[in-house]
Write an enzyme that holds these catalytic residues in place. Structure first.
Site, PDB file in Angstrom:
ATOM      1  N   ARG A 133       0.847  -1.163  -0.114  1.00 17.73           N
ATOM      2  CA  ARG A 133      -0.133   0.081   0.067  1.00 17.73           C
ATOM      3  C   ARG A 133       0.827   1.269   0.014  1.00 17.73           C
ATOM      4  O   ARG A 133       2.121   1.205   0.450  1.00 17.73           O
ATOM      5  CB  ARG A 133      -0.940  -0.029   1.209  1.00 17.73           C
ATOM      6  CG  ARG A 133      -1.904  -0.985   1.269  1.00 17.73           C
ATOM      7  CD  ARG A 133      -3.071  -0.561   1.894  1.00 17.73           C
ATOM      8  NE  ARG A 133      -2.874  -0.567   3.514  1.00 17.73           N
ATOM      9  CZ  ARG A 133      -3.826  -0.076   4.257  1.00 17.73           C
ATOM     10  NH1 ARG A 133      -4.982   0.542   3.604  1.00 17.73           N
ATOM     11  NH2 ARG A 133      -3.514  -0.242   5.610  1.00 17.73           N
ATOM     12  N   SER A 138       7.764  -5.422   6.443  1.00 18.51           N
ATOM     13  CA  SER A 138       7.306  -6.193   7.510  1.00 18.51           C
ATOM     14  C   SER A 138       8.047  -7.511   7.543  1.00 18.51           C
ATOM     15  O   SER A 138       7.403  -8.835   7.292  1.00 18.51           O
ATOM     16  CB  SER A 138       5.553  -6.706   7.281  1.00 18.51           C
ATOM     17  OG  SER A 138       5.087  -5.359   7.180  1.00 18.51           O
ATOM     18  N   ASP A 194       5.726  -3.928  10.543  1.00 21.27           N
ATOM     19  CA  ASP A 194       4.290  -3.433  10.600  1.00 21.27           C
ATOM     20  C   ASP A 194       3.661  -3.467  12.118  1.00 21.27           C
ATOM     21  O   ASP A 194       2.893  -2.956  12.406  1.00 21.27           O
ATOM     22  CB  ASP A 194       3.457  -4.418   9.755  1.00 21.27           C
ATOM     23  CG  ASP A 194       3.837  -5.977   9.936  1.00 21.27           C
ATOM     24  OD1 ASP A 194       4.739  -6.081  10.729  1.00 21.27           O
ATOM     25  OD2 ASP A 194       3.216  -6.895   9.432  1.00 21.27           O
TER      26      ASP A 194
HETATM   27  C1  BG6 Z   1      -2.167  -3.900   7.357  1.00 17.96           C
HETATM   28  C2  BG6 Z   1      -0.900  -3.291   7.675  1.00 17.96           C
HETATM   29  O1  BG6 Z   1      -3.240  -3.582   7.689  1.00 17.96           O
HETATM   30  O2  BG6 Z   1      -2.008  -5.344   8.192  1.00 17.96           O
HETATM   31  C3  BG6 Z   1       0.239  -3.913   7.263  1.00 17.96           C
HETATM   32  O3  BG6 Z   1      -1.017  -2.133   7.274  1.00 17.96           O
HETATM   33  C4  BG6 Z   1       0.409  -5.280   7.727  1.00 17.96           C
HETATM   34  O4  BG6 Z   1       1.427  -3.421   7.601  1.00 17.96           O
HETATM   35  C5  BG6 Z   1      -0.980  -6.178   7.548  1.00 17.96           C
HETATM   36  O5  BG6 Z   1       1.404  -6.098   7.384  1.00 17.96           O
HETATM   37  C6  BG6 Z   1      -0.988  -7.598   8.120  1.00 17.96           C
HETATM   38  O6  BG6 Z   1      -2.153  -8.205   7.596  1.00 17.96           O
HETATM   39  P1  BG6 Z   1      -2.330  -9.240   6.518  1.00 17.96           P
HETATM   40  O7  BG6 Z   1      -3.481 -10.093   6.860  1.00 17.96           O
HETATM   41  O8  BG6 Z   1      -2.255  -8.390   5.455  1.00 17.96           O
HETATM   42  O9  BG6 Z   1      -1.001  -9.790   6.530  1.00 17.96           O
HETATM   43  C1  GLC Z   2       6.595 -12.003   9.748  1.00 16.39           C
HETATM   44  C2  GLC Z   2       7.827 -11.116   9.671  1.00 16.39           C
HETATM   45  C3  GLC Z   2       7.730  -9.914  10.514  1.00 16.39           C
HETATM   46  C4  GLC Z   2       6.019  -9.347  10.380  1.00 16.39           C
HETATM   47  C5  GLC Z   2       4.899 -10.301  10.359  1.00 16.39           C
HETATM   48  C6  GLC Z   2       3.618  -9.927  10.251  1.00 16.39           C
HETATM   49  O1  GLC Z   2       6.606 -12.698  10.870  1.00 16.39           O
HETATM   50  O2  GLC Z   2       8.926 -11.693   9.694  1.00 16.39           O
HETATM   51  O3  GLC Z   2       8.371  -8.928  10.408  1.00 16.39           O
HETATM   52  O4  GLC Z   2       5.810  -8.542  11.398  1.00 16.39           O
HETATM   53  O5  GLC Z   2       5.510 -11.334   9.493  1.00 16.39           O
HETATM   54  O6  GLC Z   2       3.746  -9.448   9.297  1.00 16.39           O
END
Ligand code: BG6
Ligand code: GLC
Ligand code: BG6
Ligand code: GLC
Length: 921
Positions: A520, A584, A638
């Site tokens: 995003r 992340s 994240d």
């Molecule tokens: C989003 C966050 O809402 O959720 C991201 O902005 C995050 O940073 C993500 O990694 C995690 O959720 P998913 O289900 O998209 O892995």
């Molecule tokens: C994985 C990544 C970690 C992140 C998580 C959730 O575990 O290693 O950095 O926070 O996924 O997205």
């Protein structure tokens, strides 16, 4: 030229290795290993099915409630099956002493189990071995399961006390226990109509109605499940015992009731009950004839007005008499004999008249039964929306079997009432026990299937002790990670974020968010530094798998391209905005704006990134593009972005949790505990740490905890278990998922708990159950073999309580899995077990984190908020609840509030950027 080509073509054909054409021709016969495995799995399934086949075995049966009480042994010969006539039955009738019919119910059942014991003894059947038993019980019962039925009331000539409302199966089991020396498992209880339908169904697949016209009368039929309120399920059919004998008990048949019916009813065991039955069944037909004859005699219409004592006596004319009087050739002679037996002196006109009475009474009976049956058949026809219905009715009962005219009359009237139905009547040749044995066999198979499904899912059901252990291990992992200067399973990465936001942040920032389900790009505008006055614009981009797993350059070029698109979209190409980068994945940070990727996780595996600073990689990609400029001020995980984003709303938020594609947690740790940072900070001089903090995001310290310097630690808890510490809870299915993943041996906790893997764990379980013949008819399809079919959103849908089974089935269908109703139940159960375990494990992990914070602060009680994001947490119907509940139980001294992040981690990244920027300005 063409000729040359042709010649060379033929020549090359002639030259070809002859085996090749055979190979081509018989391509389909050459099986590769995957196919062989599949065949072997199917064969195994067949063998299992064969072994647990319903077509084999020995059953004991009890048949109580008809004119005879019988104990039976039903043997189904191996390899033949019931359908091919491989059934052997031995039976014995045990008289029931009259006093037991009106005595205590437990005594009647005592007699039943004593008779059973006697039968086993007489037939030399081992008393020690466990014998499955089928129970035909021909009285109205409210059934809640095949082996549970609550007696609604007795009828016919039975009136024992004390069993009404009781579970008859349980009563039987208790009686068997009291008798002692019998190892019997009561598998199923069925009404005689149901057992009769099943008996006849062996030979005729159209048999979907069971009819008894015997001592009592009743019918059952296959009703659509969607019409049965008492049963969960919306498709398929279930046999419904109508208990039609009770028709008219609400006076709805009063205009058809004669004075003779009223007299029969008044003198019966159950006045006012079973009105329809009393006009039809064998227990009452003779009596009706007697009352009519008696009345006619009294009126002088028969026997010159003479009446004998015998004629006045209840029960002196029986159904057998009625049948005999209507015999084709000997009927009149029989009538004369019967009347003479009753001390009457009938003239031949008397005999003709009495025979006619008998005919009228039995005709009415068959007509009423025909009317009832026509109603049932019409309903079935309507249910199925058919113009014509082909159906078979299985019939039993002494009236039907012994009365010479009865079957013909009944058949004729049914066919007349329903000309558009092709109705076949089949007489149950061997009573109800064959059918009851089949029902038991099916029950046995279902019970064994249930056991196997339970056994498969047992390792997913974690005990409190196991969860406690996970919590302890997580805690140890957190501590070790904080201390370790080298690699540790839980990395405990410093984030260089020293405080949560205070609401004074202002300005416009760009945020990039990579690593969740989507990429995003966002523009975040904190207006005038006023809390809650935030404007947010964003655009979502998917990252194709080939980019995730291609080269690092391609990946970062792709991101730069998305950013370029976003800036175009926002009309801000030349803005040169400060940017925060939510990345992340685990990054070793030395400052807020540098992060060296330790290792990829989840679905990413781009080359030449691990060991590199991802901020530099992004800067280089932007440079290569040479189209816009960005000032990347901060790189954040994240979890950290989420914590910041939620802390903006709730100052108690000092933990960030992601339960999405991956899983991870960050929290505010006290600097003094972060021993690994000593290297960078030199000796543990608080002052030096403070100094460093000022270079980071330190703004004004918040009141209260201002004196305790903290830093947000990205735990990377997904790595718990990478040293084998979770091996005791890891199932073979998890092992499989781990081996098939991009990072075998890594992120073991994450692979038990996060969205990217749960569907795969479910798929592995389903594959195993299917190979064992317990699902999808044992058919392992290509779809089921396809990794990734169960995304989190499907798991969430399947587990939704609001969904009826039919909808679960339609989801599975969308996924290409053709399931029956039973399959859907099992799939839902598997999803439930896997996701529940995930939520419990995250809850146990969370308990470790909050307990650590509580102890850090030396508090008896901690109030804290966790900011949460991720599709698993947000979309799954039960995940959040189970996680919270587990954390509550395992950390009873902590009051943890879970706050779902509303705008994702981008806002948090922007907040961190804002603070860092303000510092620099
Ligand atoms: C989003 C966050 O809402 O959720 C991201 O902005 C995050 O940073 C993500 O990694 C995690 O959720 P998913 O289900 O998209 O892995
Ligand atoms: C994985 C990544 C970690 C992140 C998580 C959730 O575990 O290693 O950095 O926070 O996924 O997205
Ligand atoms: C028998 C069945 O053949 O018929 C019994 O085995 C059933 O289960 C009975 O109750 C009904 O007929 P009757 O005439 O014995 O009541
Ligand atoms: C009575 C019973 C019923 C049984 C029928 C035939 O009507 O209530 O359960 O099926 O008799 O035996």
């Amino acid at each position: 030229m063409l000729a040359v080509h042709l010649v060379s073509f033929f020549f090359s054909k002639l030259q070809e290795d002859p085996t090749k054409k055979v190979d081509r021709f018989l391509y389909a016969m050459r099986l590769h290993d995957d196919q062989l495995k599949d065949i072997s799995a199917r064969f195994q399934a067949e063998m299992k099915k064969g072994l647990s086949s319903e077509k084999k075995g020995q059953f004991l049966a009890l048949d109580l409630g008809g004119s005879k009480f019988k104990v039976l042994q039903v043997k189904v010969r191996e390899g033949m099956g019931i359908k091919r006539g491989g059934v052997e039955m031995e039976e014995r009738t045990y008289p029931i002493p009259k006093e037991l019919l009106i005595g205590k119910g437990t005594e009647l059942f005592g007699h039943v189990s004593e008779s059973l014991k006697d039968f086993l003894h007489q037939r030399n059947i081992s008393l020690e071995k466990k014998h499955p038993l089928a129970f035909t019980f021909s009285f109205p019962c409210e059934q809640t399961a095949l082996d549970q039925g609550f007696l609604l009331g007795w009828g016919k000539n039975y009136r024992p006390r004390g069993l009404q409302g009781k579970d008859v199966v349980q009563t039987l089991r208790e009686a068997i226990d009291r008798t002692g020396g019998l190892d019997v498992e009561v598998l199923a209880m069925v009404n005689d109509t149901v057992a009769t339908m099943m008996t006849c169904g062996f030979d005729d697949e159209y048999c979907e109605v069971g009819l008894i016209i015997g001592t009592g009368t009743n019918a059952c039929y296959m009703e659509e499940l969607r019409h049965i309120d008492l049963v969960e399920g919306d498709e398929g059919r279930m046999c419904v015992n109508t208990e039609w004998g009770g028709f008219g008990d609400d006076e709805s048949l009063n205009d058809y009731i004669t004075e003779f019916d009223r007299d029969v009813d008044a003198a019966s065991n159950n006045p006012g009950k079973q009105i329809f039955e009393k006009m039809i069944s064998g227990m009452y037909l003779g009596e009706l004839v007697r009352l009519v004859v008696l009345k006619m005699a009294k009126l002088g219409l028969l026997f010159d007005g003479r009446v004998s004592d015998a004629l006045r006596t209840k029960g002196k004319i029986t159904t057998a008499h009625v049948a005999a009087m209507e015999e084709y050739k000997n009927g009149l002679k029989n009538t004369k004999d019967i009347l003479t037996e009753l001390d009457l002196n009938p003239s031949s006109d008397d005999c003709i008249a009495v025979q006619h009475v008998s005919t009228i009474v039995s005709f009415r009976s068959s007509n009423l039964a025909a009317a009832g049956l026509a109603a049932i058949l019409s309903r079935i026809k309507q249910n199925r929306n058919l113009r014509t219905l082909r159906i078979t009715v299985g019939v039993d009962g002494t009236v039907y079997k012994t009365h010479p005219q009865y079957p013909k009359r009944l058949h004729k009237v049914v066919r007349r009432l329903l000309p558009e139905c092709h109705v076949r009547f089949v007489l149950s040749d061997s009573g109800s026990s064959k059918g009851a044995a089949l029902v038991s066999a099916v029950a046995q198979r279902l019970a064994s299937q249930r056991r196997q499904v339970d056994e498969t899912l047992a390792p997913f059901r974690l005990s409190q002790e196991q969860l406690q252990l996970v919590k302890t291990r997580m805690r140890a992992g957190l501590e070790a990670g904080l201390k370790s200067k080298g690699p540790s399973t839980i990395k405990m990465l410093p984030s260089f974020v020293y405080r949560t936001p205070d609401g004074t942040e202002k300005g416009k920032y760009l945020a990039l968010d990579l690593g969740g389900t989507n990429f995003r790009a966002l523009l975040v505008n904190f207006k005038k530094g006023l809390q809650h006055n935030v404007r947010l614009y964003h655009k979502i981009y998917t990252i194709p798998q080939e980019i995730m797993q291609g080269t690092g350059e391609e990946l970062f070029d792709h991101i730069a391209q998305c950013v370029s698109d976003f800036l175009d979209y926002m009309g801000m190409k030349n803005a040169h905005l400060p940017a925060g980068f939510t990345f992340s994945f685990p990054c070793e940070q030395t400052a807020i704006d540098t992060g060296t990727l330790v290792s990829w996780t989840k679905g990413y595996k781009a080359t030449d990134c691990e060991g590199h600073d991802v901020v530099s990689l992004l800067r280089e990609a932007i440079k290569r593009r040479n189209e816009f400029d960005l000032d990347i001020v901060a790189v954040v995980n994240d979890t950290v972005g989420t914590m910041m984003s939620c802390a903006y709303e709730d100052p108690q938020c000092e933990i960030g949790l992601i339960a999405g594609t991956g899983t991870n947690v960050c929290y505010m740790e006290e600097l003094k505990n972060i021993e690994k940072t000593e290297q960078k900070f030199g000796k543990t001089e608080e002052g030096e740490k403070e100094e460093h903090m000022d270079e980071g995001t330190e703004g004004e310290k918040k009141e209260g905890d201002a004196e305790i310097p903290k830093m947000c630690i990205n735990t990377e808890w997904g790595g718990l278990g990478d040293d084998g510490s979770l091996d005791d809870i890891i199932t073979p299915y998890d092992v499989e998922v781990n081996q098939n993943s991009l990072n075998p041996g890594k992120q073991r906790f994450e692979k038990l708990t996060s969205g990217m893997y749960l569907g795969e764990v479910v798929r592995q379980v389903l594959l195993d159950l299917t190979r064992g013949g317990l699902l999808f008819r044992g058919h392992v399809t290509e779809t089921l073999k396809t990794p990734g079919i169960f995304q989190t959103k499907y798991l969430s849908q399947i587990e939704s309580d609001r969904l009826a089974l039919l909808q679960v089935r339609s989801i599975l269908q969308q996924l290409g899995l053709n399931s029956t109703c039973d399959d859907s139940i099992i799939v839902k159960e598997v999803c439930g077990a896997v996701s529940r375990r995930a939520a419990q494990l995250c809850g146990a992990g969370m308990a470790a984190v909050v307990e650590k914070i509580r102890e850090n602060r030396g508090l008896v009680h901690l109030n804290i908020t966790v900011g949460v994001d991720g599709a698993l947490y947000k979309l799954h119907p039960h995940f959040a609840g189970v996680l919270q509940e587990t954390a509550r139980i395992l950390a009873p001294q902590c009051n943890v509030t879970f706050l779902p992040s509303e705008e994702g981690s981008g806002k948090g990244a922007a907040l961190i950027t804002a603070v860092a920027r303000q510092k620099h300005d």
